[in-house]
Scaffold this motif. Structure first.
Motif, PDB file in Angstrom:
ATOM      1  N   GLY A   1       0.793  -1.220   0.000  1.00  0.00           N
ATOM      2  CA  GLY A   1       0.000   0.000   0.000  1.00  0.00           C
ATOM      3  C   GLY A   1       0.824   1.268   0.000  1.00  0.00           C
ATOM      4  N   ILE A   2       1.869   1.299   0.853  1.00  0.00           N
ATOM      5  CA  ILE A   2       2.622   2.528   1.029  1.00  0.00           C
ATOM      6  C   ILE A   2       4.006   2.180   1.567  1.00  0.00           C
ATOM      7  CG2 ILE A   2       1.745   2.853   3.386  1.00  0.00           C
ATOM      8  CD1 ILE A   2       1.707   5.855   2.901  1.00  0.00           C
ATOM      9  N   LYS A   3       5.002   3.020   1.263  1.00  0.00           N
ATOM     10  CA  LYS A   3       6.340   2.771   1.781  1.00  0.00           C
ATOM     11  C   LYS A   3       6.512   3.414   3.159  1.00  0.00           C
ATOM     12  CE  LYS A   3       8.759   1.748  -2.480  1.00  0.00           C
ATOM     13  NZ  LYS A   3       9.967   1.968  -3.310  1.00  0.00           N
ATOM     14  N   LYS A   4       7.474   2.862   3.911  1.00  0.00           N
ATOM     15  CA  LYS A   4       7.607   3.190   5.332  1.00  0.00           C
ATOM     16  C   LYS A   4       7.800   4.692   5.584  1.00  0.00           C
ATOM     17  CE  LYS A   4      10.522   2.257   9.363  1.00  0.00           C
ATOM     18  NZ  LYS A   4      11.713   1.547   9.882  1.00  0.00           N
ATOM     19  N   ASN A   5       8.694   5.350   4.855  1.00  0.00           N
ATOM     20  CA  ASN A   5       8.965   6.771   5.106  1.00  0.00           C
ATOM     21  C   ASN A   5       7.730   7.632   4.865  1.00  0.00           C
ATOM     22  OD1 ASN A   5      11.577   6.311   5.878  1.00  0.00           O
ATOM     23  ND2 ASN A   5      12.497   6.883   3.913  1.00  0.00           N
ATOM     24  N   HIS A   6       7.018   7.343   3.778  1.00  0.00           N
ATOM     25  CA  HIS A   6       5.786   8.079   3.482  1.00  0.00           C
ATOM     26  C   HIS A   6       4.745   7.819   4.566  1.00  0.00           C
ATOM     27  CE1 HIS A   6       2.396   9.016   0.362  1.00  0.00           C
ATOM     28  NE2 HIS A   6       2.538   9.967   1.271  1.00  0.00           N
ATOM     29  N   PHE A   7       4.640   6.576   4.985  1.00  0.00           N
ATOM     30  CA  PHE A   7       3.690   6.179   6.028  1.00  0.00           C
ATOM     31  C   PHE A   7       3.985   6.936   7.329  1.00  0.00           C
ATOM     32  CE2 PHE A   7       2.840   3.119   9.561  1.00  0.00           C
ATOM     33  CZ  PHE A   7       1.457   3.095   9.483  1.00  0.00           C
ATOM     34  N   GLU A   8       5.250   6.968   7.742  1.00  0.00           N
ATOM     35  CA  GLU A   8       5.620   7.632   8.994  1.00  0.00           C
ATOM     36  C   GLU A   8       5.401   9.144   8.909  1.00  0.00           C
ATOM     37  OE1 GLU A   8       9.628   6.246   9.483  1.00  0.00           O
ATOM     38  OE2 GLU A   8       8.999   4.545  10.740  1.00  0.00           O
ATOM     39  N   SER A   9       5.638   9.705   7.733  1.00  0.00           N
ATOM     40  CA  SER A   9       5.409  11.146   7.546  1.00  0.00           C
ATOM     41  C   SER A   9       3.941  11.498   7.725  1.00  0.00           C
ATOM     42  CB  SER A   9       5.885  11.587   6.159  1.00  0.00           C
ATOM     43  OG  SER A   9       7.276  11.409   6.012  1.00  0.00           O
ATOM     44  N   LEU A  10       3.078  10.690   7.151  1.00  0.00           N
ATOM     45  CA  LEU A  10       1.642  10.933   7.279  1.00  0.00           C
ATOM     46  C   LEU A  10       1.188  10.812   8.732  1.00  0.00           C
ATOM     47  CD1 LEU A  10       0.259   9.066   4.110  1.00  0.00           C
ATOM     48  CD2 LEU A  10       0.385  11.533   4.485  1.00  0.00           C
ATOM     49  N   LEU A  11       1.721   9.817   9.441  1.00  0.00           N
ATOM     50  CA  LEU A  11       1.348   9.661  10.848  1.00  0.00           C
ATOM     51  C   LEU A  11       1.841  10.853  11.666  1.00  0.00           C
ATOM     52  CD1 LEU A  11       1.896   5.867  11.691  1.00  0.00           C
ATOM     53  CD2 LEU A  11      -0.153   7.018  10.873  1.00  0.00           C
TER      54      LEU A  11
END
Length: 693
Positions: free
Chosen positions: A70-80
């Protein structure tokens, strides 16, 4: 309600989720054609996510890597971090919906708990599962925990699912010590569908391949399959060779500088000694070249299989790097995969899970379904199969896989000490195989007497019967005849005659059948067909052809293929005449007499048998034309050439030949067979044994 997704997750690290997802994927592929694998979040690292790569490659999934997350880790953490959790979930859902649109079922492995702070990873997975409307599979890591600690953890996790109103499909306590299970069984009635899977140390061991890949080693000696050897301990060889040999242990990795010729020589000698443990491999450090004499010695050993690696790292650095390796199961690690699959199906009620899934009934039998259900059918009615050719390395490698997957109980014929030594040298574990030496067995004399009784009317002498029992194929066939084994597979190093002759003399043909014949399972892109006879009978007459048709239909039925039999000819219906056509017509009539319920059509051309459009023109009212599944060729020349033409031109997988018509199953291997062929043939033989009961 039909379930079309499952979400696998744990609240702890190292819970062994990949073992559960592997078993579930195999189970799903046995019933559903289009299954996909999905991970909501993956690493940003240049290396692709291991679990996605493994599932796509090992299970031949029809999806790209980019479709699988669904999404890569860095992008995921940025959104959170920006408080945009809903945006992350929307991206994960959107990509999942794309994958669902192309497949009938998606197996989801949750976000690694290590990505988020302790506890939050599991909470997020539960919330994500709810948003995906997916049933949840809860895994608890029981490593180094007592029963009460395990119970507390799984109860808390299960209550979290209930609070979020997430449906729990099943609970798995993984890596549990066996002595903790009774307490949990007696105190976990509030947990539905609870399963226990024990700790298996070997699954946590690195392999020679892991070392080869991580340290970027050069493989100096050994075969590709030898890289799968398990490493249980490391030994730095810094002492003299005599003290070194005293410290050797089974499956040890020897770490030694490249210029220590004495250690290398001692290891080679130990490999061929039955008194020295079998090591897993050698890694030569320092990037120095082997001496010319040692290299010459190794190249002159025909049966040398021990993997020898070379690395540029020095000895200390090599050990540090090896200790950094994280244990993974690679797609080509067949021993570990076999062990993991065997573990899953030994401890999980597969039929219960399939019933809960309420998966739609599939009327077709795709190649993937056929190959996966071979093991499923064999496991569900485990039989004992004898393999007389224990001197063949391929047989020993196949034996380990069969035992680990629980496909069959295996009897190996030969000298016990020699077999165990040979398997140890190859890095194999055959401890669960039964080993019988025909030359020393207490059964030999009674078997010889029985063979003499059966064959004396043909002129066999007592001494000849006694001598015959020293041959593995005769002794193995007698084990089957006496009910001490359910079937036999031979031919890796023997001719077809060596396999079939004892069967005809001792086992004989089934009632009403006077001919032994064969079929190939032709695994085409969208279906599995049965071709017979393509390997045994050169020019059968009409009675023999009819019996081949009836036997082939029964074989198809035993393997879940609805038999619709096409009796092939160059003519369809009444369109042609000639001696060959008349033979097929007569054979069709006789087959109908033998089995009035048989769906059979003949004579019929191949195109009319397989193609519904052609069938509508040539035989519009036939129950077989256009949808035949069993194809009976009029002679060996036609059958053998056709199966090979289809195999080579279409890329079909041809499994066989599978012998049929005997009272008990005996199957012949090609002398060029692969380990995979042996495994499949043993599974087929076990299924035949169950069908003949």
């Amino acid at each position: 309600m039909n379930i079309n997704t499952l979400f696998v997750s744990s609240s702890q690290n190292n819970a062994g989720s990949i073992i559960i997802t592997m078993g579930l994927m195999q189970l799903l592929k046995s019933k559903i054609d289009k299954v996909a694998f999905y991970r909501p979040v993956v690493e940003d690292a240049p290396l692709l996510n291991h679990d996605i790569r493994f599932m796509i490659e090992h299970f031949s999934l029809e999806q790209t890597y980019e479709e699988s997350f669904g999404i890569k880790k860095n992008h995921f953490e940025s959104l959170l971090a920006e408080g945009k959790q809903s945006d992350a979930i929307e991206l994960i859902i959107a990509n999942l919906e794309h994958l669902k649109s192309k497949n009938e079922f998606v197996l989801i492995e949750g976000i690694d708990p290590a990505i988020l702070p302790f506890g939050l990873g599991f909470e997020f997975n539960v919330e994500l599962s709810k948003n995906l409307d997916s049933d949840f599979i809860l895994i608890v890591n029981a490593t180094n925990k007592n029963a009460q600690e395990i119970l507390n953890e799984i109860t808390i996790d299960f209550e979290t699912l209930k609070e979020h109103e997430v449906r729990c499909f099943m609970n798995v306590i993984n890596r549990i010590a066996p002595n903790e299970i009774d307490y949990l069984q007696n105190n976990s009635h509030h947990l539905p569908d609870l399963y226990f899977m024990p700790e298996v140390d070997e699954l946590d061991c690195i392999t020679i391949k892991d070392i080869h890949d991580y340290l970027e080693c050069e493989l100096l000696f050994g075969k590709k399959e030898d890289l799968n050897r398990i490493v249980t301990t490391k030994l730095i060889a810094a002492m003299s060779s005599e003290h070194y040999l005293e410290r050797l242990s089974e499956k040890a990795l020897i770490v030694v500088p490249s210029d220590r010729s004495d250690i290398i020589t001692a290891t080679i000698l130990g490999l061929y000694s039955k008194n020295i443990p079998n090591v897993a491999g050698i890694i030569l450090t320092g990037n120095l070249k082997l001496s010319g004499s040692i290299e010459k010695l190794l190249k002159g050993l025909d049966s040398f299989t021990l993997p020898i690696l070379s690395t540029a790292w020095d000895t200390y650095q090599s050990v540090v790097k090896i200790n950094e390796i994280k244990v993974k199961i690679s797609p080509d690690s067949s021993p570990k995969i076999a062990l993991a699959m065997g573990l899953f199906f030994d401890h999980i009620d597969a039929e219960s899970l399939l019933s809960k899934l309420n998966a739609p009934t599939q009327h077709s039998m795709t190649p993937a379904m056929f190959q996966y259900t071979l093991f499923e059918k064999a496991r569900n009615n485990k039989k004992t199969i004898v393999l007389p050719e224990s001197e063949d390395e391929r047989i020993l490698r196949a034996c380990e896989i069969l035992l680990r997957r629980g496909v069959a109980n295996i009897i190996l014929l030969g000298d016990r000490e020699e077999i165990l030594h040979r398997s140890g040298v190859l890095g194999l574990d055959l401890s669960d195989a039964q080993i019988i030496d025909p030359n020393t067995s207490d059964l030999r004399e009674s078997f010889a007497d029985e063979l003499y009784r059966i064959r004396k009317y043909k002129g066999m002498q007592q001494q000849a019967a006694h001598d015959a029992m020293s041959h593995g194929t005769y002794f193995g066939t007698m084990l089957v005849y006496k009910g001490l084994a359910d079937g036999m597979v031979s031919g890796a190093s023997h001719t077809t005659a060596d396999t079939v002759r004892p069967a005809l003399q001792i086992i004989k043909t089934a009632p009403g059948i006077s001919i032994v014949s064969s079929v190939f399972f032709m695994c085409l892109e969208t279906q599995v067909l049965v071709y017979g006879d393509c390997a045994v009978n050169q020019n059968p007459d009409e009675n023999e052809l009819a019996q081949i048709a009836v036997s082939s239909a029964k074989t198809a039925q035993a393997f879940g293929i609805e038999p619709r039999v096409a009796m092939l000819s160059y003519s369809t219906g009444e369109s042609g005449t000639g001696e060959d056509v008349e033979k097929v017509k007569a054979a069709t009539r006789i087959a109908k007499t033998i089995d009035p319920s048989l769906l059979i059509e003949g004579p019929i051309q191949y195109d009319a048998a397989i193609d519904s459009h052609v069938a509508s023109i040539k035989l519009p009212h036939s129950d077989v034309a256009g949808k035949a599944t069993v194809f009976i060729f009029p002679d060996l020349n036609t059958g053998n050439n056709t199966y090979k033409a289809v195999q080579r031109s279409s890329g079909a997988i041809a499994i066989g030949p599978v012998l049929q018509g005997l009272n008990k199953p005996i199957n012949d291997l090609s002398r060029g067979c692969l380990v995979e062929d042996i495994v499949n043939t043993v599974a087929i033989t076990a299924i035949q044994a169950g069908a003949l009961q």
